[in-house]
Write a protein that holds these residues in place. Structure first.
Motif: not given
Lengths: 293, 211
Positions: B106, B110-112
């Motif tokens: 993760l 970007t937290n993606s």
């Protein structure tokens, strides 16, 4: 040549799914368990159904609400949760779970409306679809675990049964606790709830102990995971969970039902509710403690 | 077209040029890796050997991450690459739980979810992935598995010791190793001395992504 060891690797994230996910599973067990048992008692004891017609929707809505809340809080993009409905990918048990739980929420809201308006027929009509949705809401997490190929420990066939038994434990314990709080449960219902808690706890304990100590593990990873669970860093959660969820409730409920002192059953119920969180947490964390390289 | 990777482990010398070039090419943040090189030491002095194993996304034909992603943020490209749509990712980390190769992270910025994409942006314009270009010994071999004349296809045809990581999971990786060993690919399954040494205590990161 013997002895191969990884002597250099990067530091990788350890626990990715933490206490929020444990709480999700725990709260969902209570929500669906109270639904299953609520339906059972409404059908079996129609003259004593007022308690269950009231508490089935209330407990269900509270705990399914907690489930949904922690699920969204656990997302690293929590404001994108709506995408699961718009860009649904139905090979994923996560997606199926989101849809099923959402439908289950509608059933619970209808059950609540049925209680508020006194329209018993409404709940009676949604019993079967509600049961199906509660069933799949309970087991979809086993589907997620089954798809988590990396953590072989989670991928075991009895996970689904284990989750159903957890729901029964949680449901019976929640009703015993609420019944004691409001003093509105008849003795025969208390006894039956107690035996249900006793039986479900015994079955699940046997399943977990059998799985951990007698089953064959197909890889070193799974074997090491059991070591971590039983003797490693999550061992306090695991053993506390085993005692609080299974052993203490079985003893206390046994004493309560035999001696007709039902306050012991309430203590057992509270112990089961607390212990269930511990054991679910240990189960969730242990496989994440191993590096996959 | 079905793109694949092959690492000739006899050529890898653990210089980490691939890992560094990957970081630079893809702006991979600190504490995150799309490609890393693992060292495995085997034996007892003086009979010892060190193995180097580059690890990246295996772009499996039967990718568990693609299957478990609830919003199809992880998806197949027509050339076989398992790609990530960062804007669609909801950050549930299911893919990290599903990937048996620990290849997904993760992104803390970007937290993606993110991972190796075989440098899909470079391939699109006819360039080789950054790690292939940076490797000084040409240990990384990249190409079209469907083209019998590609270097990777010839390599696969001419070597009898082609291996993949964790074949028992039926993920059908498109990332192969030659001239390796079971010990190098799965050191956990090898007989090993008891206890930790100075260099073998596993360290983890406590913090990832949001929260």
């Amino acid at each position: 040549m013997i002895g191969a060891e990884v002597t250099f690797d990067v530091a990788l994230p350890k626990v990715v799914w933490g206490w929020l996910v444990s709480t999700n599973m725990w709260a969902k067990s209570i929500a669906t368990g109270t639904f299953f048992l609520g339906l059972y008692f409404i059908v079996k004891h129609p003259k004593q159904d007022a308690f269950f017609r009231k508490w089935l929707p209330i407990l269900g809505i509270i705990f399914i609400g907690i489930t949904l809340l922690v699920t969204i809080l656990d997302l690293h993009h929590m404001f994108r949760f709506w995408k699961i409905f718009v860009f649904a990918h139905f090979t994923s048990a996560v997606t199926l779970g989101a849809w099923v739980v959402s439908a289950f929420v509608i059933v619970l809201l209808l059950a609540f409306w049925s209680w508020v308006t006194g329209n018993k027929k409404l709940l009676d009509r949604i019993m079967i679809p509600g049961f199906i949705l509660a069933f799949f809401s309970t087991i979809y997490t086993a589907g997620i675990m089954g798809e988590a190929t990396a953590r072989e420990f989670w991928v075991f066939p009895a996970e689904m049964i284990s989750m159903l038994l957890s729901a029964i434990i949680a449901g019976s314990a929640a009703y015993l606790a609420i019944g004691a709080l409001y003093g509105s449960l008849q003795e025969n219902i208390k006894r039956e709830l107690g035996w249900i808690l006793f039986g479900a706890a015994g079955l699940e304990a046997a399943m977990i102990i059998g799985e951990l100590f007698f089953a064959k593990f197909h890889s070193e990873y799974a074997y090491k995971t059991v070591e971590i669970l039983a003797f490693g860093e999550v061992a306090p959660f695991f053993w506390a969970g085993l005692f609080l969820t299974f052993i203490i409730p079985m003893v206390l409920v046994g004493i309560a039902n035999e001696s007709r002192k039902y306050q012991y059953a309430v203590l057992g119920a509270l112990s089961a509710l607390v212990g269930l969180w511990f054991i679910k947490h240990a189960w969730l964390i242990a496989p994440q403690c191993l590096p996959l390289s | 077209m079905r793109l694949g990777f092959l690492v000739d482990l006899s050529r890898c010398m653990g210089c980490m040029a691939c890992a560094v070039s990957c970081k630079a090419e893809n702006n991979v943040p600190l504490h995150s890796w799309r490609l890393r090189v693992k060292y495995i030491d085997q034996g007892e002095f003086p009979d010892v050997k060190r193995h180097y194993v580059p690890l990246r996304c295996n772009h499996c034909d039967n990718a568990p991450c693609e299957r478990i992603c609830p919003v199809s943020a992880l998806h197949y490209l027509p050339n076989g690459i398992v790609n990530v749509d960062h804007d669609r990712c909801i950050g549930c980390a299911s893919c990290m739980m599903a990937c048996p190769y620990n290849a997904i992270y993760l992104d803390p910025l970007t937290n993606s979810a993110d991972k190796c994409t075989y440098c899909a942006h470079r391939i699109e314009v006819g360039m080789m992935p950054a790690c292939v270009v940076a490797c000084p010994t040409h240990a990384n071999i990249f190409g079209d598995l469907d083209d019998p004349e590609s270097e990777i296809s010839k390599y696969l045809k001419n070597h009898r010791d082609v291996m993949v990581r964790k074949p028992e999971l039926n993920t059908h990786p498109k990332h192969f190793y030659v001239r390796g060993s079971d010990v190098a690919l799965d050191p956990f399954a090898a007989e090993r001395p008891e206890g930790y040494t100075l260099f073998t205590e596993v360290k983890f990161l406590d913090h990832i992504g949001g929260h």
